[in-house]
Every structure is written in structure tokens, then in C-alpha cells.
Design an enzyme around this catalytic site. Structure first.
Site, PDB file in Angstrom:
ATOM      1  N   ARG A 431       0.814  -1.219   0.000  1.00  0.00           N
ATOM      2  CA  ARG A 431       0.000   0.000   0.000  1.00  0.00           C
ATOM      3  C   ARG A 431       0.844   1.264   0.000  1.00  0.00           C
ATOM      4  O   ARG A 431       1.765   1.424   0.799  1.00  0.00           O
ATOM      5  CB  ARG A 431      -0.931  -0.009   1.219  1.00  0.00           C
ATOM      6  CG  ARG A 431      -1.947   1.117   1.238  1.00  0.00           C
ATOM      7  CD  ARG A 431      -2.956   0.892   2.343  1.00  0.00           C
ATOM      8  NE  ARG A 431      -3.912  -0.141   1.982  1.00  0.00           N
ATOM      9  CZ  ARG A 431      -4.438  -0.991   2.859  1.00  0.00           C
ATOM     10  NH1 ARG A 431      -4.061  -0.957   4.108  1.00  0.00           N
ATOM     11  NH2 ARG A 431      -5.326  -1.877   2.469  1.00  0.00           N
ATOM     12  N   HIS A 461       4.152 -10.734   2.034  1.00  0.00           N
ATOM     13  CA  HIS A 461       4.698  -9.867   3.073  1.00  0.00           C
ATOM     14  C   HIS A 461       5.916 -10.488   3.747  1.00  0.00           C
ATOM     15  O   HIS A 461       6.619  -9.821   4.508  1.00  0.00           O
ATOM     16  CB  HIS A 461       3.602  -9.582   4.112  1.00  0.00           C
ATOM     17  CG  HIS A 461       3.935  -8.503   5.082  1.00  0.00           C
ATOM     18  ND1 HIS A 461       4.229  -8.746   6.418  1.00  0.00           N
ATOM     19  CD2 HIS A 461       4.036  -7.162   4.931  1.00  0.00           C
ATOM     20  CE1 HIS A 461       4.483  -7.604   7.029  1.00  0.00           C
ATOM     21  NE2 HIS A 461       4.382  -6.632   6.161  1.00  0.00           N
TER      22      HIS A 461
END
Length: 743
Positions: A431, A461
């Protein structure tokens, strides 16, 4: 703004869980608390105030944006607090309004009075000399004026698309005609007013500076524009001018698609563009007089247009957008007002930060890194040496966020240029870093690297690096596993752990893991890795349940977990069960915590603390007592639904006794901190830990620079625990003795 009703407060208080979003606002309060600290310099305090503003921008863009995805599409949602979406919105905005008022109060009452002593001032046009006013007006005419475009909204012009997070003037003008030098009102009274907007470009400095002998003046750009705004509306009567700033919904998810990879990238790019058109969720306004009819008319119109109400309006008594304070903080004259960062120290076991041969060093023993107290240099050295080493066959890496001028990217480009196989799993959905990641990924792809743009609906991640090297009679694999990103800039500001190892079990697990995420293999259970979304939740629950069973059997038990956020209900419920079984549980949760500690009959054996200070706590460590033979994991995952269900994550077992004890030492220090720590109470509030009478301050953001092996080996989390430390492994060699002396 009305207070939360007693009924709503009662529902919140009775819930066994704390609201994720209300908990986040409590975290930002702890950051704001740093701006209140009289022990910090003014520039440090302004820095923390700016951070709270940046945090709040993201909160409204994502979390409040997500809430409106339910409200706007009439979807049901029940918050952890027990509230449905509509009453929760009111409770959340009430808390956000209160926080915004606290920000303004800290700025006006605690920080502004210190400006004069620090030889700076934020001024208006009237505070300038005639010569300085002339300079400001000239700056407007030559630089600002050409960039401004008034955008009118009336029955012949559609409502303009206004950008998020930029300063905007709303201007109400009187509709008049000019004839024979006389103003002639045209139309009915309701038609005489016209609303237009003037956006101030974000690429212009927020402040114009003036150097005086005894002080530096900072003139906000909005004051220059306001003073000269008539130049944009010649021969038109201006009735009202009002400054505001909007925040839009930026929360989006990508749809699964069977199309080609390039289509996926195009979709990401389109979603980024759509952020600029998201619904308005917050309006910050610098209104002087809401009672002025033209201002009231303007506010009423934009509220109707954006489908918002008074909850969404945030009035600023002074400056709008405290992120602009970074220009003052970074002003050259105030450089000495920011503390000089402590230089990093070599990792335990090394007598210097850079070694002649990083491969030889890792082969000798596992190397544990604790950033920023240890430099990120060994990781960069591994990549850069691998890029040049003719015996290196392949490099595999996961990337979530990179530095803007990344040595990681340059090393991978060099490796590809030298003919090595380079595989990069590049998460382009990170993001607010999507554009940078797409750009860097495409650079690598053009250079011949094998680039994978994320995995279907999951965000990658995990932080893993594998180097494959031909060492004559055998192929050896070297790995780096981490809680933080491959970003040399944030490694100076975020606390993280990393492990450099040639352990064959770990490297085999990582090789298998890369085969899974880049291909279609289905692995058996890893030996040292726990992965999400495959089975991390289940394995964490198994580890918690084992501690609970030990407690029921009267066997020593204990759990200590350090993470950024705790939100997953299934894991929280297991922690509640373990607490009720008698397991002492110590949680160190920097930000969101949905677990309610210290509630009788539910969580009486659980304590939660948050550490907020000079560095952003990003380390994740999971400790399970295991009857005196602790299992300790590090990794990339928090205990959140998104981490366990919607992300590719990994936790790695710290198998080496030295490394395990270093991780335990980190947890031990975190539990001892009495300078940066806050304790979470049963009612959801946080109390700052205080230095008790006769006790010395214990600040981990200073103490970790002075760690030695003696401190590490003595660290304990629970009374009576036994660490399995065979003497040969713990004996210090000459290089370690030398490293301790240098510390």
C-alpha cells in the site's frame, strides 16, 4: 461534537474485545504523547506531531475508507466493540474529533510558545516588513499565480474533481455584471452566489522563508494566496474565502483474474488512479466564522455534494495539515536541534560491521541482527558480494518495500548482468508503494531477472533471501530471514531482527517455500518455518494450547509475544483460554490490540504493553516456554486476520542457542523499559510507565547499543525457566571477546 452515549459506551465496555480502529487511535495518542515530552527538543516534538498527522491521513484513507465501503453499499458490519456500522461510525468519528482537538491543543498551547526561544516564527502577511511583503507578492505573481486554476461550480459547470490531501480554497463570489462602471446584480438572490475552488499545488513549498538577524520567519503559502486571491477574481465581488483539505477513501482490493500478468499490473495502476476519485471521508477546514452566511452556504453545499455530515468536518484552530511541519524540521538552521543518531554497533560475534568474506562468516555460525542497533550492512554485503561472486548460481528474494535509491535493486541488476539466475517475488500491492514497486520490478525484469508480481489474491509480506553457491564439492545455500523490509533507509528508523544462516534445515525450508510461491508445489510440513496463509494460525494455536496444557499439569509455562498488532479473534480466544489455565502471558504490542487484558475470569494472567519512542518498533518475536526448553520464532507476521488469511507470511524458528538467547534478551529488555513503555488497562486505556523512586531509567532505545554477551546470557522471561546452553556453544572466542571490548 456530541459525546458517545452511555448506551454505546456500555456496549463497548462489556465486549471481551477492543475495537481495532479505536485501539489504533489510542496508538496515535501515544505517538502524540512524544510531542508533549519536555525532555525532547522542539524539532523532535514537531516531528512526532507531524507523524501523528501522517498516521491520521492513512487511517482515514484506509480504515475509515473501509468503513464507508460498508456504509455506502449497505453492507452489515459488527465491530469488535459490539457496535453495528452506523453507531460505530459515530463513536469512531467522535474519538477522532477528540484526537484532532488534542493535536491542535498540543501545537497551540505547548509547542508554539517555544518557537520564539528557538528563533523561529510562523507568520501572516501583516507580520512582515514592507520589503518582505513585496517579496511575498512577487513570489505569488511569478511562481504561484501561473499554477492556480479557479474551478467554478454552477448550473453550467460540473462539480470539479478535487485532489486529496492538498490545500484548497473555497471561494464564494457575487454574480454581478459591470456596465458603465456600475455593478448590476444579475439573477435572483439565490443565484447571485457562485462557488469555485482553487487548489494549491502540492509541489510548491508549504512555507516561504525570511531570514532575519534574530529569527527565521515561515509564511504559509495559503496566506500568500489568500492575500492575493483577488487577482484570480478580477471585477468580481468575493463574499467568503475558506481553506480546507479533504481525505478520500483509498481502500481497494483487487479482483481475482485469469488474465495475463500485464493485465494485473494495469489493474493495480487503475486502482491507484481511482484513489484520486474515492469518496470524501474527512474535510479539514480552517473556518474563522461558521456564522457568516456565505460560509454556511458553502459548507452546506459541499456536505450535500460529498454526502457527509458534521461528523466528517474537522475544524483546525490554527494550521491545517501538520505534516507540513517537516519543512521546518528539516530547515538547515535547525539541524543541530535534532539529536545525532547513535552509530550502529557490530552484531554480537563480529568485531566489525563489514567482513572480508560474508559467506565464510555465515558458514561459521548463525549471525543475528537487531536493527537499527546493528547496521543493515551485512545484508547488503551478502547481496552485493553474491552479485559479483562467480561461484554464486542463483539469488531468490521477496520484496515488499524498497528504499527510493535502493542498493538492493542495484545488486540484483548487477547479478543479472553477471549471468546469475535472479528470482524476485515483487509485491506490487504494498500500500502506497505500488508505483515505486512496479517501476523497480520492471527495471529488474528488463535486466533479465525472473520477476513475479505477487501471488493471486494474497499479498507477499514475508521477508526471505536465498543465495545458492557452488563451493566445489557441494552446493551451499545461504539465507537471510527478517521481520523487516529490504530497505536500507527504514532499517535506520525501525527496530527489526534478521537472521543470516547457512543452516541446512532452514535453507531447505526456504528453497521449498520459494518453489511453493513461484510454482505449484505443495510442501510437506516445514521443519523450521511456519507459513501463512497455509497453517500459521493453526500452528500458533497449537503452541498456545501446549502451554495451557503444561499449566494444567503443573508444569512451568509462559508465553511472551512481541508484535505490531493483535487482532485475530481465534488466537485471542486461545490466549484467553491459556490465561484461564494459569499461563502467564506477556504481550508487547506496539499498535492495535483487540485483546482486553486483566479482566477477571477472562484474561487475568495477561499483561499488554506498548513501546513508543525514538524508533518505530517493528520486531516480531514469539516465545513459548515449553517446560524450560523455549521455542522462539521471529518473522514477518502480526496476529491479524489479514496476516493469517490474506498474506504470504513466514515465521522462522531460532534453532541456534546463541541466537535464541539474543531474541529472549530483546523481549526481556522490552519488559523492563520504563521510559518508552505504556501499559494497557482492562478498560482499553493506556498508562505511561513511570520510573519508580530509587529506580534508574531503562530506555531500550539507548540500552540496546550497549549490549554484551553477559547481558544476553542472563536474560530470563519467567522465573524458574531453564535454558539449554551446552558449554561449547556458549564459550566466547577471541573475535567475540574483541567485539565486546569494542562495544
Amino acid at each position: 461534537m456530541a459525546k458517545v452515549s452511555e448506551k454505546v459506551s456500555s456496549v463497548i465496555d462489556q465486549s471481551d474485545y477492543l475495537s481495532r480502529d479505536l485501539s489504533w487511535l489510542k496508538f496515535n495518542e501515544r505517538v502524540l504523547d512524544q510531542a508533549r515530552s519536555p525532555e525532547r527538543t522542539l524539532m523532535e516534538r514537531l516531528k512526532f506531531l507531524a507523524i501523528t498527522a501522517s498516521n491520521l491521513d492513512e487511517f482515514f484513507t484506509i480504515r475509515v475508507g473501509s468503513l464507508y465501503n460498508y456504509l455506502d453499499y449497505h453492507k452489515q458490519r459488527v465491530d469488535y466493540s459490539g457496535l453495528r456500522e452506523i453507531p460505530f461510525r459515530k463513536a469512531l468519528f467522535t474519538a477522532a474529533q477528540q484526537f484532532s482537538q488534542e493535536q491542535q491543543a498540543v501545537y497551540q498551547n505547548e509547542l508554539l510558545p517555544l518557537f520564539q526561544k528557538n528563533e523561529l516564527r510562523i507568520v501572516q502577511i501583516a507580520d512582515l516588513t514592507r520589503h518582505e511583503q513585496s517579496q511575498a507578492n512577487d513570489y505569488f505573481d511569478r511562481t504561484i499565480y501561473p499554477t492556480l486554476t479557479p474551478m467554478i461550480y454552477d448550473y453550467t459547470h460540473t462539480f470539479p474533481v478535487l485532489l486529496a490531501k492538498v490545500l484548497i480554497f473555497g471561494v464564494v463570489t457575487q454574480n454581478t455584471d459591470v456596465a458603465d462602471g456600475r455593478k448590476i446584480l444579475s439573477g435572483d438572490e439565490d443565484d447571485r452566489q457562485r462557488l469555485s475552488f482553487v487548489q494549491i499545488p502540492a509541489n510548491l513549498p508549504r512555507f516561504m522563508t525570511f531570514e532575519r538577524q534574530s529569527e527565521t520567519l515561515f509564511l504559509p503559502i495559503e496566506e500568500i494566496v489568500r492575500h492575493n486571491i483577488k487577482k484570480l477574481y478580477r471585477n468580481v465581488e468575493i463574499l467568503a474565502v475558506n481553506l480546507f483539505r479533504i481525505t478520500r477513501n483509498g481502500d481497494f482490493t483487487l479482483e481475482e483474474s485469469d488474465d495475463a500478468e500485464v493485465d494485473f499490473i494495469d489493474e493495480v495502476k487503475q486502482k491507484i488512479k481511482n484513489r484520486r476519485l474515492g469518496r470524501v471521508v474527512r474535510v479539514e477546514t480552517q473556518t474563522v466564522d461558521y456564522g457568516e452566511p456565505s460560509v454556511e452556504w458553502m459548507i452546506k453545499l459541499v456536505k450535500k455534494r460529498w454526502e457527509i455530515d458534521d461528523y466528517n468536518l474537522f475544524e483546525a484552530a490554527s494550521l491545517i495539515d501538520f505534516t507540513s511541519l517537516w519543512q521546518i524540521i528539516k530547515y538547515p538552521d535547525f539541524k543541530d536541534d535534532m539529536p545525532v543518531p547513535h552509530p550502529p554497533v557490530p552484531p554480537l560475534g563480529l568485531n566489525r560491521e563489514k567482513v572480508a568474506d560474508i559467506f565464510e562468516t555465515i558458514r561459521e555460525r548463525d549471525l543475528f541482527l537487531h536493527h537499527p542497533f546493528n547496521n543493515f550492512e551485512p545484508v547488503l554485503q551478502l547481496l552485493e558480494q553474491a552479485a559479483e561472486d562467480p561461484t554464486v548460481l542463483a539469488i531468490k528474494l521477496t520484496i515488499y518495500r524498497l528504499a527510493k535509491h535502493s542498493r538492493v535493486t542495484e545488486a540484483l541488476l548487477k547479478a543479472a548482468e553477471n549471468g546469475k539466475h535472479v528470482s524476485v517475488l515483487f509485491e506490487v500491492k504494498a500500500r502506497f508503494d505500488e508505483e515505486n514497486n512496479i517501476r523497480e520490478a520492471q527495471r529488474l525484469q528488463k535486466a533479465g531477472c525472473f520477476v513475479i508480481y505477487g501471488i493471486s489474491k494474497f499479498k507477499t509480506h514475508t521477508k526471505l533471501l536465498l543465495v545458492v553457491r557452488n563451493e566445489g564439492d557441494r552446493v551451499v545455500q545461504y539465507a537471510h530471514l527478517s521481520s523487516g523490509n529490504y530497505n536500507e533507509e527504514t532499517s535506520k528508523m525501525y527496530t527489526d531482527i534478521g537472521l543470516l544462516t547457512a543452516n541446512e534445515i532452514i535453507t531447505r525450508d526456504i528453497a521449498e517455500f520459494f518453489n511453493v510461491i513461484t510454482g505449484h508445489s505443495l510442501p510437506n510440513r516445514y521443519q523450521y518455518l511456519i507459513t501463512a496463509p497455509r497453517n500459521m494460525r493453526n500452528q500458533l494455536i497449537e503452541l498456545i494450547q501446549a502451554e495451557a496444557e503444561n499449566a494444567r499439569q503443573g508444569v512451568p509455562s509462559g508465553i511472551c509475544i512481541k508484535i505490531n498488532s493483535l487482532e485475530d479473534k481465534a488466537v485471542i480466544d486461545e490466549l484467553y483460554q491459556a490465561s484461564q489455565a494459569g499461563v502467564p502471558i506477556r504481550l508487547i504490542v506496539r499498535g492495535i490490540c483487540c485483546l482486553r487484558p486483566k479482566r477477571e475470569g477472562l484474561s487475568g494472567n495477561i499483561t499488554v504493553r506498548s513501546v513508543v519512542g525514538d524508533y518505530l518498533e517493528h520486531t516480531r518475536i514469539f516465545y513459548f516456554h515449553n517446560n524450560g526448553k523455549p521455542k522462539v520464532y521471529g518473522g514477518s507476521a502480526d496476529i491479524m486476520v489479514r496476516s493469517l488469511d490474506r498474506r504470504i507470511e513466514s515465521l522462522f524458528l531460532l534453532a541456534d542457542d546463541r541466537v535464541k538467547q539474543q531474541a529472549i534478551h530483546i523481549l526481556s529488555y522490552n519488559l523492563r523499559d520504563n521510559v518508552n513503555a505504556y501499559e494497557l488497562a482492562e478498560d482499553g486505556t493506556y498508562q505511561k510507565c513511570q520510573v519508580a523512586e530509587g529506580e534508574e531509567p531503562f530506555n531500550i532505545h539507548q540500552r540496546f547499543f550497549d549490549v554484551n554477551w553477559s547481558d544476553v546470557m542472563q536474560a530470563r522471561l519467567f522465573e524458574g525457566e531453564h535454558m539449554d546452553k551446552p558449554a561449547p556453544e556458549i564459550h566466547l572466542d577471541e573475535s567475540e571477546e574483541h567485539a565486546i571490548a569494542n562495544l
